[in-house]
Design a protein around this motif. Structure first.
Motif, PDB file in Angstrom:
ATOM      1  N   SER A 158      -9.704  -1.723   2.700  1.00 30.28           N
ATOM      2  CA  SER A 158      -8.655  -1.790   1.685  1.00 30.28           C
ATOM      3  C   SER A 158      -9.081  -2.526   0.419  1.00 30.28           C
ATOM      4  O   SER A 158      -8.258  -2.745  -0.482  1.00 30.28           O
TER       5      SER A 158
ATOM      6  N   ILE B 207       0.837  -1.215   0.000  1.00 26.63           N
ATOM      7  CA  ILE B 207       0.000   0.000   0.000  1.00 26.63           C
ATOM      8  C   ILE B 207       0.867   1.259   0.000  1.00 26.63           C
ATOM      9  O   ILE B 207       0.578   2.233  -0.714  1.00 26.63           O
ATOM     10  N   LYS B 208       1.945   1.228   0.765  1.00 26.70           N
ATOM     11  CA  LYS B 208       2.841   2.385   0.864  1.00 26.70           C
ATOM     12  C   LYS B 208       3.408   2.779  -0.494  1.00 26.70           C
ATOM     13  O   LYS B 208       3.383   3.955  -0.886  1.00 26.70           O
TER      14      LYS B 208
ATOM     15  N   THR C 211       0.628   3.807  -3.169  1.00 26.04           N
ATOM     16  CA  THR C 211       0.153   5.163  -2.881  1.00 26.04           C
ATOM     17  C   THR C 211       1.183   6.213  -3.294  1.00 26.04           C
ATOM     18  O   THR C 211       0.835   7.263  -3.854  1.00 26.04           O
ATOM     19  N   LYS C 212       2.437   5.905  -3.020  1.00 26.21           N
ATOM     20  CA  LYS C 212       3.526   6.828  -3.365  1.00 26.21           C
ATOM     21  C   LYS C 212       3.543   7.123  -4.866  1.00 26.21           C
ATOM     22  O   LYS C 212       3.855   8.250  -5.290  1.00 26.21           O
TER      23      LYS C 212
ATOM     24  N   GLN D 230      -4.407   4.665  -5.774  1.00 21.75           N
ATOM     25  CA  GLN D 230      -5.144   4.701  -4.526  1.00 21.75           C
ATOM     26  C   GLN D 230      -5.686   3.317  -4.161  1.00 21.75           C
ATOM     27  O   GLN D 230      -6.125   2.556  -5.021  1.00 21.75           O
ATOM     28  N   VAL D 231      -5.604   2.996  -2.868  1.00 15.60           N
ATOM     29  CA  VAL D 231      -6.148   1.742  -2.341  1.00 15.60           C
ATOM     30  C   VAL D 231      -7.356   2.106  -1.473  1.00 15.60           C
ATOM     31  O   VAL D 231      -7.241   2.895  -0.543  1.00 15.60           O
TER      32      VAL D 231
END
Length: 344
Positions: A338, A264-265, A268-269, A273-274
């Motif tokens: 999520s 997820i990190k 997203t970076k 989008q999650v």
């Protein structure tokens, strides 16, 4: 006599009996004449006598101590499980030695020897060599020699040729629940990421994933099944690999919650989008899963029941009682934010 320095021999001298008679009263293992027992009990109560742990181990042939061997105390699965197990052991009157092997088989052997020397009554074994799909014959032989002396309970693991008592969670059922959830959310392109080949928990989960995907008539793409590890960093690495794919899955099942956090990190970076662009689910339901945005849908390992069951079986073995050879603890789906319905 000072109360804190009282020994069995002092009790025996004041009561005018032998130390062996005092021991029989303390253990309740043999008949003592009522008047003699009253005399001994009066002296015991007078000094509020409590035998120390060494004396208890001599009297009862038990140290009331158990050992935990685990590979990585930093991993929340192991730390949470030990916490729950240790609390239950304390309720049953057992204190614990915690042995963190730092993922070293050499350290596992050192700790096994150390726990025997400390005369623990039994060992709870978590991870490490019991998670290898190919059992090392020397390790198996070492384990069998240990088990001749004290009881051992394996949690979520086994060793070929070692007739151990096993407590495990139903990891296969947990993965099936996750895959079916994603399919019900209209996902048809689903990946599986994290874990390592040759580690039983990875192989069980991956096998359940592939089996379930195929049973639903969907395709398992090799580039969507990525090994890596079990920590956040390995999640970041597999996410980077996903980003380079020409065709990405719309949802990924992660081997555990730490890998899910790493995935997820990184997603997203890089602007994904999650769960709006891709759904991500984990496994274990560690503390962080609830609070890491957007809140990770996962599978609970049922830590309380898992820990209590392992301890109960070990204590039964310590007390030479019959115990189930293999016990399966159910897992449960934990729904958070999520993952969502996929719309093409």
């Amino acid at each position: 006599m000072k109360k804190e320095n009282i020994t069995i021999y002092d009790i025996a001298k004041e009561a005018n009996v032998s130390p062996a008679t005092v021991s029989r009263v303390l253990t309740g293992n043999a008949k003592v004449r009522p008047q003699t027992m009253r005399k001994i009990v009066e002296v015991i109560e007078k000094y509020n006598f409590r035998p120390n742990s060494l004396a208890r181990s001599l009297l009862y042939k038990q140290s009331k101590m158990i050992g935990f061997i685990l590979p990585d105390i930093n991993h929340p699965f192991f730390s949470t499980l030990v916490q729950k197990s240790e609390a239950h052991a304390l309720e049953l009157g057992y204190t614990s030695f915690l042995c963190n092997t730092m993922n070293s088989s050499e350290n596992e052997s050192k700790y096994l020897q150390s726990l025997i020397e400390k005369q623990v009554d039994g060992i709870i074994y978590l991870g490490g060599r019991i998670n290898d799909t190919d059992t090392d014959e020397d390790y198996a032989e070492e384990m069998k020699n240990v088990m001749k002396r004290i009881p051992v309970v394996f949690v979520n693991g086994q060793m070929a040729g070692v007739d151990a008592h096993i407590v495990r969670t139903d990891e296969e059922s947990g993965i099936i629940k996750l895959v079916e959830l994603l399919i019900n959310l209209n996902h048809k392109k689903i990946g599986f990421v994290g874990g390592l080949k040759g580690i039983s928990s990875t192989e069980v989960k991956k096998s359940a994933f592939i089996k379930t995907i195929k049973s639903k008539g969907l395709e398992v793409k090799e580039e969507w099944v990525l090994d890596g590890g079990f920590n956040i960093e390995s999640g970041e690495e597999v996410a980077a690999q996903l980003l380079y794919l020409r065709e990405r899955p719309t949802a990924v099942v992660c081997v555990n919650d730490l890998v899910a956090i790493g995935v997820i990190k990184v997603l997203t970076k890089f602007g994904l989008q999650v769960p709006e662009n891709i759904s991500v689910v984990g496994f274990d339901d560690v503390y962080l899963a609830k609070y890491y945005p957007p809140g990770i849908t996962t599978v609970s390992q049922n830590y309380d029941l898992l820990g209590q069951t392992a301890i109960n079986i070990l204590v039964d073995l310590i007390n030479e009682k019959e115990a189930e050879k293999e016990t399966v603890v159910p897992t449960s789906l934990v729904l958070r934010d999520s993952c969502k319905i996929y719309s093409e």
